[in-house]
Write an enzyme that holds these catalytic residues in place. Structure first.
Site, PDB file in Angstrom:
ATOM      1  N   ARG A   1      46.082  42.688  39.540  1.00  0.00           N
ATOM      2  CA  ARG A   1      45.492  43.836  38.854  1.00  0.00           C
ATOM      3  C   ARG A   1      44.291  44.348  39.624  1.00  0.00           C
ATOM      4  NH1 ARG A   1      44.700  42.129  32.681  1.00  0.00           N
ATOM      5  NH2 ARG A   1      42.606  42.627  33.382  1.00  0.00           N
TER       6      ARG A   1
ATOM      7  N   ARG B   1      31.764  42.044  34.557  1.00  0.00           N
ATOM      8  CA  ARG B   1      32.219  41.751  33.190  1.00  0.00           C
ATOM      9  C   ARG B   1      31.544  40.493  32.661  1.00  0.00           C
ATOM     10  NH1 ARG B   1      38.385  42.830  34.331  1.00  0.00           N
ATOM     11  NH2 ARG B   1      38.282  40.675  34.981  1.00  0.00           N
TER      12      ARG B   1
END
Ligand code: ZN
Length: 218
Positions: free
Chosen positions: A156, A167
């Site tokens: 991804r 994140r």
């Protein structure tokens, strides 16, 4: 039993939640699951307010809390819930306490899964998925195509070091007040520290279970 799972994306808390759900026979629910169920039912009172999701907007604390309040009163969840991804904010944490109190229950335990940056990077940078069935694999498995779909696995675009660390930092700063809130409260708190990337989900689950036993919760 009412459980809150804390842990950054890539900590494996979803897997742990599912494993616990089977053992305890109580549902493992993310707010995403709850939202999807309501969005499938246009007669639901929260169907309209949740349309913001389709516009790509964030759901307000107020609406999230109403969704959760509804799930607590759902007869399917009468034996408890394992919350995954909720609460995310202090307002949500306080609302959860109040809603539980209003049905004569309390939060039993917070399970906080900590992973080091190294473990997180090892897991996520090695993650590959099938573009067809979305199944997740890891390069350490030595597989380059999906055994079911026979198509090449892909990485991804957001599984790159910069995005993963962003994140992680975002998670840490958002969750710190919640950790503080629960640690100062009367709720049981289980810290699980994952420092080796080779650590299996089964071994983490065993540690969770042992700690629940020590606390007399299972
Ligand atoms: Zn596949």
């Amino acid at each position: 039993m009412y459980i809150v799972l804390l842990g950054p994306p890539g900590s494996g808390k979803g897997t742990q939640g599912q494993m616990l759900s089977k053992k305890l026979a109580i549902p493992h629910l993310s707010t995403g699951d709850l939202f999807r169920e309501i969005l499938d039912n246009d007669k639901h009172e929260l169907y309209k307010p949740l349309q913001v999701i389709k516009e790509g907007k964030l759901v307000s604390d107020d609406i999230v809390n109403k969704v959760v309040a509804g799930s607590l009163r759902d007869p399917r969840n009468k034996d408890g819930i394992i919350f995954d991804g909720y609460p995310r904010t202090m307002a949500q944490a306080r609302a959860l306490d109040q809603e539980l109190e209003s049905i004569g229950k309390t939060l039993d335990v917070v399970i906080d899964i900590h992973v080091t940056k190294e473990v997180l990077l090892g897991r996520l940078l090695g993650r590959r998925s099938c573009p067809n069935c979305k199944r997740i694999f890891h390069v350490s498995q030595g597989i380059s195509e999906c055994p079911d779909c026979k198509v090449a696995l892909i990485q991804r675009a957001d599984d790159n070091e910069e995005t993963i660390l962003d994140r992680f930092e975002e998670y840490q700063s958002k969750t710190a007040p919640l950790q503080e809130y629960y640690r100062q409260g009367r709720v049981n708190y289980i810290d699980i520290k994952v420092v080796e990337s080779a650590r299996t989900a089964d071994s983490v689950q065993q540690e969770v279970w042992d700690r629940l036993l020590e606390l007399g919760l299972v």
